[in-house]
Scaffold this motif. Sequence first.
Motif, PDB file in Angstrom:
ATOM      1  N   LEU A  30      -1.437  -4.543  11.331  1.00 31.30           N
ATOM      2  CA  LEU A  30      -0.302  -5.398  11.659  1.00 31.30           C
ATOM      3  C   LEU A  30       1.018  -4.581  11.589  1.00 31.30           C
ATOM      4  O   LEU A  30       1.142  -3.616  10.556  1.00 31.30           O
ATOM      5  CB  LEU A  30       0.105  -6.718  10.712  1.00 31.30           C
ATOM      6  N   SER A  31       1.957  -4.440  12.333  1.00 25.70           N
ATOM      7  CA  SER A  31       3.289  -3.718  12.265  1.00 25.70           C
ATOM      8  C   SER A  31       4.293  -4.588  12.454  1.00 25.70           C
ATOM      9  O   SER A  31       4.135  -5.341  13.089  1.00 25.70           O
ATOM     10  CB  SER A  31       3.198  -2.485  13.258  1.00 25.70           C
ATOM     11  N   VAL A  32       5.260  -4.163  11.453  1.00 26.39           N
ATOM     12  CA  VAL A  32       6.508  -5.252  11.741  1.00 26.39           C
ATOM     13  C   VAL A  32       7.843  -4.152  12.085  1.00 26.39           C
ATOM     14  O   VAL A  32       8.066  -3.295  11.379  1.00 26.39           O
ATOM     15  CB  VAL A  32       6.984  -5.944  10.431  1.00 26.39           C
ATOM     16  N   ASN A  33       8.444  -4.160  13.161  1.00 26.37           N
ATOM     17  CA  ASN A  33       9.484  -3.496  13.633  1.00 26.37           C
ATOM     18  C   ASN A  33       9.161  -1.938  13.555  1.00 26.37           C
ATOM     19  O   ASN A  33       9.900  -1.148  12.776  1.00 26.37           O
ATOM     20  CB  ASN A  33      10.826  -3.755  12.702  1.00 26.37           C
ATOM     21  N   GLY A  34       7.813  -1.755  13.934  1.00 26.21           N
ATOM     22  CA  GLY A  34       7.350  -0.408  14.212  1.00 26.21           C
ATOM     23  C   GLY A  34       6.794   0.295  12.962  1.00 26.21           C
ATOM     24  O   GLY A  34       6.232   1.429  12.989  1.00 26.21           O
ATOM     25  N   SER A  35       6.675  -0.424  11.697  1.00 24.54           N
ATOM     26  CA  SER A  35       6.191  -0.021  10.588  1.00 24.54           C
ATOM     27  C   SER A  35       4.769  -0.813  10.201  1.00 24.54           C
ATOM     28  O   SER A  35       4.839  -1.920  10.027  1.00 24.54           O
ATOM     29  CB  SER A  35       7.127   0.010   9.128  1.00 24.54           C
ATOM     30  N   ARG A  36       3.837  -0.105   9.818  1.00 24.04           N
ATOM     31  CA  ARG A  36       2.441  -0.399   9.630  1.00 24.04           C
ATOM     32  C   ARG A  36       2.662  -1.374   8.268  1.00 24.04           C
ATOM     33  O   ARG A  36       3.220  -1.010   7.310  1.00 24.04           O
ATOM     34  CB  ARG A  36       1.448   0.493   9.584  1.00 24.04           C
ATOM     35  N   VAL A  37       2.043  -2.482   8.110  1.00 22.26           N
ATOM     36  CA  VAL A  37       1.951  -3.293   6.930  1.00 22.26           C
ATOM     37  C   VAL A  37       0.379  -3.345   6.440  1.00 22.26           C
ATOM     38  O   VAL A  37      -0.502  -3.760   6.910  1.00 22.26           O
ATOM     39  CB  VAL A  37       2.137  -4.853   7.232  1.00 22.26           C
ATOM     40  N   PRO A  38       0.298  -2.422   5.477  1.00 23.15           N
ATOM     41  CA  PRO A  38      -0.906  -2.043   5.052  1.00 23.15           C
ATOM     42  C   PRO A  38      -1.717  -2.992   3.938  1.00 23.15           C
ATOM     43  O   PRO A  38      -2.873  -2.769   3.659  1.00 23.15           O
ATOM     44  CB  PRO A  38      -0.865  -0.922   4.078  1.00 23.15           C
ATOM     45  N   PHE A  39      -0.868  -3.966   3.364  1.00 23.16           N
ATOM     46  CA  PHE A  39      -1.448  -4.783   2.368  1.00 23.16           C
ATOM     47  C   PHE A  39      -1.484  -6.388   2.785  1.00 23.16           C
ATOM     48  O   PHE A  39      -0.787  -6.845   3.616  1.00 23.16           O
ATOM     49  CB  PHE A  39      -0.696  -4.646   1.113  1.00 23.16           C
ATOM     50  N   ASN A  40      -2.319  -7.142   2.008  1.00 23.66           N
ATOM     51  CA  ASN A  40      -2.402  -8.529   2.422  1.00 23.66           C
ATOM     52  C   ASN A  40      -1.257  -9.309   1.961  1.00 23.66           C
ATOM     53  O   ASN A  40      -1.076 -10.495   2.275  1.00 23.66           O
ATOM     54  CB  ASN A  40      -3.705  -9.094   1.907  1.00 23.66           C
ATOM     55  N   THR A  97      -5.754 -13.060   6.333  1.00 25.04           N
ATOM     56  CA  THR A  97      -4.495 -13.572   6.043  1.00 25.04           C
ATOM     57  C   THR A  97      -3.545 -12.379   5.457  1.00 25.04           C
ATOM     58  O   THR A  97      -3.719 -12.062   4.424  1.00 25.04           O
ATOM     59  CB  THR A  97      -4.103 -14.950   5.377  1.00 25.04           C
ATOM     60  N   ILE A  98      -2.343 -12.117   6.005  1.00 23.13           N
ATOM     61  CA  ILE A  98      -1.198 -11.472   5.429  1.00 23.13           C
ATOM     62  C   ILE A  98      -0.079 -12.149   5.290  1.00 23.13           C
ATOM     63  O   ILE A  98       0.516 -13.039   6.105  1.00 23.13           O
ATOM     64  CB  ILE A  98      -0.944 -10.212   6.450  1.00 23.13           C
ATOM     65  N   SER A  99       0.268 -12.194   4.082  1.00 21.03           N
ATOM     66  CA  SER A  99       1.727 -13.135   3.563  1.00 21.03           C
ATOM     67  C   SER A  99       2.625 -12.219   3.408  1.00 21.03           C
ATOM     68  O   SER A  99       2.675 -11.371   2.669  1.00 21.03           O
ATOM     69  CB  SER A  99       1.259 -13.941   2.268  1.00 21.03           C
ATOM     70  N   LEU A 100       3.532 -12.332   4.350  1.00 21.24           N
ATOM     71  CA  LEU A 100       4.935 -11.414   4.443  1.00 21.24           C
ATOM     72  C   LEU A 100       6.083 -12.023   4.075  1.00 21.24           C
ATOM     73  O   LEU A 100       6.270 -13.101   4.589  1.00 21.24           O
ATOM     74  CB  LEU A 100       4.958 -11.247   6.144  1.00 21.24           C
ATOM     75  N   ASN A 101       6.583 -11.800   3.058  1.00 21.95           N
ATOM     76  CA  ASN A 101       7.769 -12.070   2.352  1.00 21.95           C
ATOM     77  C   ASN A 101       8.878 -11.486   3.357  1.00 21.95           C
ATOM     78  O   ASN A 101       8.860 -10.269   3.544  1.00 21.95           O
ATOM     79  CB  ASN A 101       8.050 -11.888   1.096  1.00 21.95           C
ATOM     80  N   VAL A 153       5.351  -9.435  -4.422  1.00 27.79           N
ATOM     81  CA  VAL A 153       5.966  -8.897  -3.361  1.00 27.79           C
ATOM     82  C   VAL A 153       5.132  -7.589  -2.692  1.00 27.79           C
ATOM     83  O   VAL A 153       5.298  -7.308  -1.732  1.00 27.79           O
ATOM     84  CB  VAL A 153       7.268  -8.228  -3.735  1.00 27.79           C
ATOM     85  N   SER A 154       4.128  -7.507  -3.343  1.00 23.97           N
ATOM     86  CA  SER A 154       2.917  -6.582  -2.968  1.00 23.97           C
ATOM     87  C   SER A 154       1.719  -6.991  -3.880  1.00 23.97           C
ATOM     88  O   SER A 154       1.905  -7.741  -4.720  1.00 23.97           O
ATOM     89  CB  SER A 154       3.235  -5.081  -3.035  1.00 23.97           C
ATOM     90  N   PRO A 155       0.442  -6.585  -3.725  1.00 24.00           N
ATOM     91  CA  PRO A 155      -0.605  -6.826  -4.383  1.00 24.00           C
ATOM     92  C   PRO A 155      -0.500  -6.858  -5.835  1.00 24.00           C
ATOM     93  O   PRO A 155      -1.066  -7.536  -6.617  1.00 24.00           O
ATOM     94  CB  PRO A 155      -1.656  -5.761  -3.748  1.00 24.00           C
ATOM     95  N   LYS A 183       4.224   3.027  -1.346  1.00 23.66           N
ATOM     96  CA  LYS A 183       4.217   4.430  -2.482  1.00 23.66           C
ATOM     97  C   LYS A 183       3.635   4.302  -3.466  1.00 23.66           C
ATOM     98  O   LYS A 183       2.879   4.825  -4.138  1.00 23.66           O
ATOM     99  CB  LYS A 183       5.320   5.329  -2.303  1.00 23.66           C
ATOM    100  N   LEU A 184       4.442   3.088  -4.315  1.00 26.25           N
ATOM    101  CA  LEU A 184       3.616   2.539  -5.598  1.00 26.25           C
ATOM    102  C   LEU A 184       2.371   2.176  -5.486  1.00 26.25           C
ATOM    103  O   LEU A 184       1.390   2.455  -6.483  1.00 26.25           O
ATOM    104  CB  LEU A 184       4.695   1.454  -6.052  1.00 26.25           C
ATOM    105  N   GLU A 185       2.138   1.156  -4.571  1.00 33.54           N
ATOM    106  CA  GLU A 185       0.932   0.744  -4.403  1.00 33.54           C
ATOM    107  C   GLU A 185      -0.383   1.804  -4.113  1.00 33.54           C
ATOM    108  O   GLU A 185      -1.520   1.754  -4.693  1.00 33.54           O
ATOM    109  CB  GLU A 185       0.727  -0.213  -3.332  1.00 33.54           C
ATOM    110  N   LEU A 186       0.003   2.775  -3.360  1.00 29.24           N
ATOM    111  CA  LEU A 186      -0.967   3.972  -3.261  1.00 29.24           C
ATOM    112  C   LEU A 186      -0.898   4.759  -4.315  1.00 29.24           C
ATOM    113  O   LEU A 186      -2.107   5.381  -4.347  1.00 29.24           O
ATOM    114  CB  LEU A 186      -0.567   4.737  -1.878  1.00 29.24           C
ATOM    115  N   THR A 187       0.029   4.862  -5.186  1.00 28.25           N
ATOM    116  CA  THR A 187      -0.184   5.574  -6.379  1.00 28.25           C
ATOM    117  C   THR A 187      -1.128   4.871  -7.425  1.00 28.25           C
ATOM    118  O   THR A 187      -1.767   5.559  -8.151  1.00 28.25           O
ATOM    119  CB  THR A 187       1.213   5.728  -7.203  1.00 28.25           C
TER     120      THR A 187
END
Length: 306
Positions: A30-40, A97-101, A153-155, A183-187
């Motif tokens: 899924l991408s939103v305005n050209g940016s990929r959404v990597p998390f559920n 499902t991806i929950s997008l706030n 707001v993220s996992p 970046k924080l989630e990948l960290t």
Amino acid sequence: MSTLLKMLLLMLCCSQTVLAFEPGLAGFGLSVNGSRVPFNIFSISLMPGETAELKLEQAGTVSASGGKLEGSGKQWRWRAPASSGHHTLQVKAKGSTISLNVFVLRPASNIKNGFLGEYRMGEYQSQPLKGLASYQKPRGFIEVSKELAELQVSPHFTLGEFLCKQASSWPKYLILSEKLLVKLELTLQLFEKNGIDTSGVVVMSGYRTPWYNQSIGNSTKYSRHLYGGAADIYIDSAPRDGRMDDVNKDGKRDQNDAKYLYQLVDGWLSEDQETAHLRGGLSHYRANAAHGPFLHIDTRGHRARW
């Protein structure tokens, strides 16, 4: 008390349920305005009336708690309402499902005499640092109620973790960079791969208002914290006592633990070409009377180390 009973009680007291780390990855593209959404679970911000263009790699469905939604299959469009607030888009495909706030921002033009409502903001610099777009004055702010502060707001992070530490009543306001969340989630994933329990990750400092930043003696008028693109973090998983864990396993809890985290992140960012869009600042700090050692991470758009 029998020896067997004592052993059973000791086993019960000392046993700990170790939960496996769940990265919370999206089950489809899924991408939103050209940016990929990597998390559920993920979050974006829009100004009132702005549009989010959603593109799915596989045909799916989208539902929205408000605003105007249209589209079908792989292409969807959601228009934000005219007033600020929080909305949720549920995007479903491939059985996942991806929950997008979506946070519709309170416009910065509502700031009067350094206050947004009753919340003290202070003043942003009129000119961006070196003309960089990432240092433009904010267009708007997420309005946070006491209840909304608990929102995931993220996992692994909630909205309230990024609030400025200044004392105030509700509602409060903040900016939260989508790149910082990624970046924080990948960290956290990086730390877990290196045997570090991140269940007790703490955001010591996230967003700061210009007023608060100045009040704590920070002379940096262009701190990335002011733009919602920085976080000071530490790992406090075992024991949970408000201080950095012994993550480098040297038997001590000191700045070397923050330095170890720094080295892991710096090495990862230097080697992984796919993280170029997450370039930013990185530093580690020693303890003082107010806090323990910690790691600073930001997404300023270019590499910076200090």
